[in-house]
Design a protein around this motif. Structure first.
Motif, PDB file in Angstrom:
ATOM      1  N   THR A  65      -3.463  -7.869   7.651  1.00 22.43           N
ATOM      2  CA  THR A  65      -3.089  -6.233   8.433  1.00 22.43           C
ATOM      3  C   THR A  65      -3.257  -5.442   7.085  1.00 22.43           C
ATOM      4  O   THR A  65      -2.708  -5.592   6.136  1.00 22.43           O
ATOM      5  N   VAL A  66      -3.793  -4.281   7.423  1.00 24.67           N
ATOM      6  CA  VAL A  66      -3.553  -3.068   6.518  1.00 24.67           C
ATOM      7  C   VAL A  66      -2.052  -2.492   6.787  1.00 24.67           C
ATOM      8  O   VAL A  66      -1.724  -2.424   7.990  1.00 24.67           O
ATOM      9  N   TRP A  67      -1.258  -2.450   5.729  1.00 22.12           N
ATOM     10  CA  TRP A  67       0.157  -1.949   5.887  1.00 22.12           C
ATOM     11  C   TRP A  67       0.315  -1.189   4.646  1.00 22.12           C
ATOM     12  O   TRP A  67      -0.239  -1.041   3.879  1.00 22.12           O
ATOM     13  N   MET A  68       1.691  -0.348   4.928  1.00 21.80           N
ATOM     14  CA  MET A  68       2.265   0.365   3.911  1.00 21.80           C
ATOM     15  C   MET A  68       3.597   0.001   3.485  1.00 21.80           C
ATOM     16  O   MET A  68       4.499  -0.554   4.620  1.00 21.80           O
ATOM     17  N   LEU A  69       3.868  -0.300   2.209  1.00 19.70           N
ATOM     18  CA  LEU A  69       5.195  -0.429   1.959  1.00 19.70           C
ATOM     19  C   LEU A  69       5.910   0.855   1.361  1.00 19.70           C
ATOM     20  O   LEU A  69       5.299   1.562   0.551  1.00 19.70           O
ATOM     21  N   ASN A  70       6.740   1.493   1.819  1.00 14.70           N
ATOM     22  CA  ASN A  70       7.757   2.484   1.419  1.00 14.70           C
ATOM     23  C   ASN A  70       9.038   2.248   0.602  1.00 14.70           C
ATOM     24  O   ASN A  70       9.810   1.572   1.519  1.00 14.70           O
ATOM     25  N   VAL A  71       9.188   2.474  -0.493  1.00 15.89           N
ATOM     26  CA  VAL A  71      10.773   2.155  -1.196  1.00 15.89           C
ATOM     27  C   VAL A  71      11.394   3.378  -0.985  1.00 15.89           C
ATOM     28  O   VAL A  71      11.023   4.655  -1.253  1.00 15.89           O
ATOM     29  N   TRP A  72      12.408   3.072  -0.422  1.00 13.47           N
ATOM     30  CA  TRP A  72      13.392   4.027  -0.106  1.00 13.47           C
ATOM     31  C   TRP A  72      14.942   3.691  -0.256  1.00 13.47           C
ATOM     32  O   TRP A  72      15.197   2.620  -0.493  1.00 13.47           O
ATOM     33  N   GLN A  90       1.510   5.873  -4.098  1.00 14.34           N
ATOM     34  CA  GLN A  90       1.907   7.235  -4.252  1.00 14.34           C
ATOM     35  C   GLN A  90       3.446   7.286  -4.754  1.00 14.34           C
ATOM     36  O   GLN A  90       4.326   6.672  -4.486  1.00 14.34           O
ATOM     37  N   ILE A  91       3.548   8.176  -5.821  1.00 11.75           N
ATOM     38  CA  ILE A  91       5.055   8.266  -6.528  1.00 11.75           C
ATOM     39  C   ILE A  91       5.292   9.516  -5.952  1.00 11.75           C
ATOM     40  O   ILE A  91       4.593  10.666  -6.101  1.00 11.75           O
ATOM     41  N   GLY A  92       6.638   9.471  -5.579  1.00  7.07           N
ATOM     42  CA  GLY A  92       7.405  10.655  -5.043  1.00  7.07           C
ATOM     43  C   GLY A  92       7.005  10.654  -3.351  1.00  7.07           C
ATOM     44  O   GLY A  92       6.398   9.739  -2.887  1.00  7.07           O
ATOM     45  N   SER A 150      14.739  12.962  -2.215  1.00  8.02           N
ATOM     46  CA  SER A 150      13.323  12.958  -1.779  1.00  8.02           C
ATOM     47  C   SER A 150      13.056  12.285  -0.481  1.00  8.02           C
ATOM     48  O   SER A 150      12.120  12.542   0.173  1.00  8.02           O
ATOM     49  N   CYS A 151      13.743  11.152  -0.309  1.00  8.45           N
ATOM     50  CA  CYS A 151      13.541  10.515   0.904  1.00  8.45           C
ATOM     51  C   CYS A 151      13.615  11.151   2.072  1.00  8.45           C
ATOM     52  O   CYS A 151      12.874  11.072   3.239  1.00  8.45           O
ATOM     53  N   ARG A 152      14.710  11.998   2.096  1.00 10.56           N
ATOM     54  CA  ARG A 152      15.082  12.774   3.346  1.00 10.56           C
ATOM     55  C   ARG A 152      13.722  13.998   3.516  1.00 10.56           C
ATOM     56  O   ARG A 152      13.361  14.179   4.622  1.00 10.56           O
ATOM     57  N   GLU A 153      12.969  14.495   2.470  1.00 11.06           N
ATOM     58  CA  GLU A 153      12.054  15.136   2.584  1.00 11.06           C
ATOM     59  C   GLU A 153      10.723  14.466   3.047  1.00 11.06           C
ATOM     60  O   GLU A 153       9.978  15.176   4.097  1.00 11.06           O
ATOM     61  N   GLU A 154      10.312  13.224   2.832  1.00 11.34           N
ATOM     62  CA  GLU A 154       9.278  12.422   3.282  1.00 11.34           C
ATOM     63  C   GLU A 154       9.586  12.143   4.818  1.00 11.34           C
ATOM     64  O   GLU A 154       8.707  11.612   5.424  1.00 11.34           O
ATOM     65  N   GLY A 195      10.819   5.372  -9.317  1.00 11.48           N
ATOM     66  CA  GLY A 195      11.849   6.030  -8.888  1.00 11.48           C
ATOM     67  C   GLY A 195      11.548   6.032  -6.853  1.00 11.48           C
ATOM     68  O   GLY A 195      10.372   5.805  -6.947  1.00 11.48           O
ATOM     69  N   VAL A 196      12.615   6.449  -6.426  1.00  6.18           N
ATOM     70  CA  VAL A 196      12.243   6.518  -5.008  1.00  6.18           C
ATOM     71  C   VAL A 196      12.144   7.709  -4.618  1.00  6.18           C
ATOM     72  O   VAL A 196      12.612   8.753  -5.139  1.00  6.18           O
ATOM     73  N   PRO A 197      11.153   8.150  -3.443  1.00  7.69           N
ATOM     74  CA  PRO A 197      10.401   7.282  -3.032  1.00  7.69           C
ATOM     75  C   PRO A 197       9.001   7.037  -3.523  1.00  7.69           C
ATOM     76  O   PRO A 197       8.629   7.845  -4.142  1.00  7.69           O
ATOM     77  N   GLU A 198       8.642   5.692  -3.170  1.00  7.94           N
ATOM     78  CA  GLU A 198       7.209   5.419  -3.647  1.00  7.94           C
ATOM     79  C   GLU A 198       6.599   4.596  -2.337  1.00  7.94           C
ATOM     80  O   GLU A 198       7.308   3.981  -1.598  1.00  7.94           O
ATOM     81  N   THR A 199       5.349   4.862  -2.215  1.00  8.18           N
ATOM     82  CA  THR A 199       4.627   4.157  -1.336  1.00  8.18           C
ATOM     83  C   THR A 199       3.359   3.539  -1.653  1.00  8.18           C
ATOM     84  O   THR A 199       2.649   4.056  -2.612  1.00  8.18           O
ATOM     85  N   TYR A 200       3.141   2.419  -1.108  1.00  5.81           N
ATOM     86  CA  TYR A 200       1.927   1.691  -1.384  1.00  5.81           C
ATOM     87  C   TYR A 200       1.166   1.410  -0.355  1.00  5.81           C
ATOM     88  O   TYR A 200       1.658   0.868   1.031  1.00  5.81           O
ATOM     89  N   VAL A 201      -0.226   1.392  -0.197  1.00  5.16           N
ATOM     90  CA  VAL A 201      -1.128   0.883   0.873  1.00  5.16           C
ATOM     91  C   VAL A 201      -1.637  -0.439   0.567  1.00  5.16           C
ATOM     92  O   VAL A 201      -2.247  -0.458  -0.544  1.00  5.16           O
ATOM     93  N   ILE A 202      -1.365  -1.300   1.226  1.00  5.83           N
ATOM     94  CA  ILE A 202      -1.934  -2.695   0.871  1.00  5.83           C
ATOM     95  C   ILE A 202      -2.846  -3.096   2.082  1.00  5.83           C
ATOM     96  O   ILE A 202      -2.568  -3.003   3.108  1.00  5.83           O
ATOM     97  N   ASP A 203      -4.093  -3.892   1.624  1.00  6.81           N
ATOM     98  CA  ASP A 203      -5.015  -4.256   2.425  1.00  6.81           C
ATOM     99  C   ASP A 203      -4.974  -5.540   3.152  1.00  6.81           C
ATOM    100  O   ASP A 203      -3.738  -6.194   2.800  1.00  6.81           O
ATOM    101  N   GLN A 204      -5.784  -5.974   4.043  1.00  4.46           N
ATOM    102  CA  GLN A 204      -5.558  -7.434   4.665  1.00  4.46           C
ATOM    103  C   GLN A 204      -5.458  -8.457   3.724  1.00  4.46           C
ATOM    104  O   GLN A 204      -5.108  -9.390   4.110  1.00  4.46           O
ATOM    105  N   ALA A 205      -6.297  -8.351   2.729  1.00  2.00           N
ATOM    106  CA  ALA A 205      -6.058  -9.187   1.762  1.00  2.00           C
ATOM    107  C   ALA A 205      -4.960  -9.322   0.782  1.00  2.00           C
ATOM    108  O   ALA A 205      -4.465 -10.166  -0.083  1.00  2.00           O
TER     109      ALA A 205
END
Length: 179
Positions: A65-72, A156-158, A78-82, A139-149
């Motif tokens: 599955t393609v998925w996103m990991l969001n560090v919060w 993304q930082i911030g 800044s997490c409130r902003e996003e 630092g938080v937030p940070e977000t990663y897009v992770i592919d099927q493999a």
């Protein structure tokens, strides 16, 4: 005597050049050695809505599955902003969004999600920040897009803005989902 004056001048010009180059770059686009590599493995407890032990989560659970990991975190301003952007993404159902609750207390995290809405299919608890270290979290937030493999394709930082989501993240996700 001329050489003595040239050395400071050359050093000044070189320093000014590096500064000029640095000022043209986006501070949120810090090159990550993880992009293009397998997401670091972990196995963490899930943050259950009712506080009960709801099992554990590992990136292996998302293989295929393609998925996103969001560090919060609940303490993250800044997490409130996003957060509204993440809620809209979750409402669309385009991609599973997994939260990594970073260096936070579980009661505070549950309260924050109850108060602001929960965009995550689940959140894993990284209470001591060790998984964050493995992922190179600045630092938080940070977000990663992770592919099927299980390979990290974007970091993304911030906070993720609606514009960034539309112009960069969603096109990448659609492209990854096709393959």
């Amino acid at each position: 005597m001329r050489r003595v004056f040239l050395i400071p001048l050359i050093l000044f010009v070189a320093l000014a050049g590096f500064l000029a180059i640095g000022l043209t770059r986006d501070p949120r686009e810090v090159p990550s050695p993880l992009v293009g590599r397998a997401a670091p493995p972990f196995n963490l407890p899930r943050l259950a809505a009712d506080g009960a032990n709801a099992g554990r989560f590992s990136p292996v659970d998302m293989k295929g599955t393609v998925w996103m990991l969001n560090v919060w975190a609940s303490w993250c301003v800044s997490c409130r902003e996003e957060h509204p952007v993440l809620l809209e993404l979750a409402r669309r159902g385009t991609v599973p969004l997994v939260g990594l609750n970073y260096k936070d207390s579980s009661p505070d995290a549950r309260h924050w999600l109850a108060q602001h809405g929960n965009p995550y299919v689940l959140s894993a608890i990284d209470a001591d920040g060790r998984v964050g270290i493995d992922y190179g979290v600045y630092g938080v937030p940070e977000t990663y897009v992770i592919d099927q493999a299980g390979v990290i394709r974007f970091k993304q930082i911030g906070p993720i803005s609606a514009e960034l989501l539309q112009t960069k993240v969603l096109p990448l996700i659609r492209e990854l989902q096709k393959s």
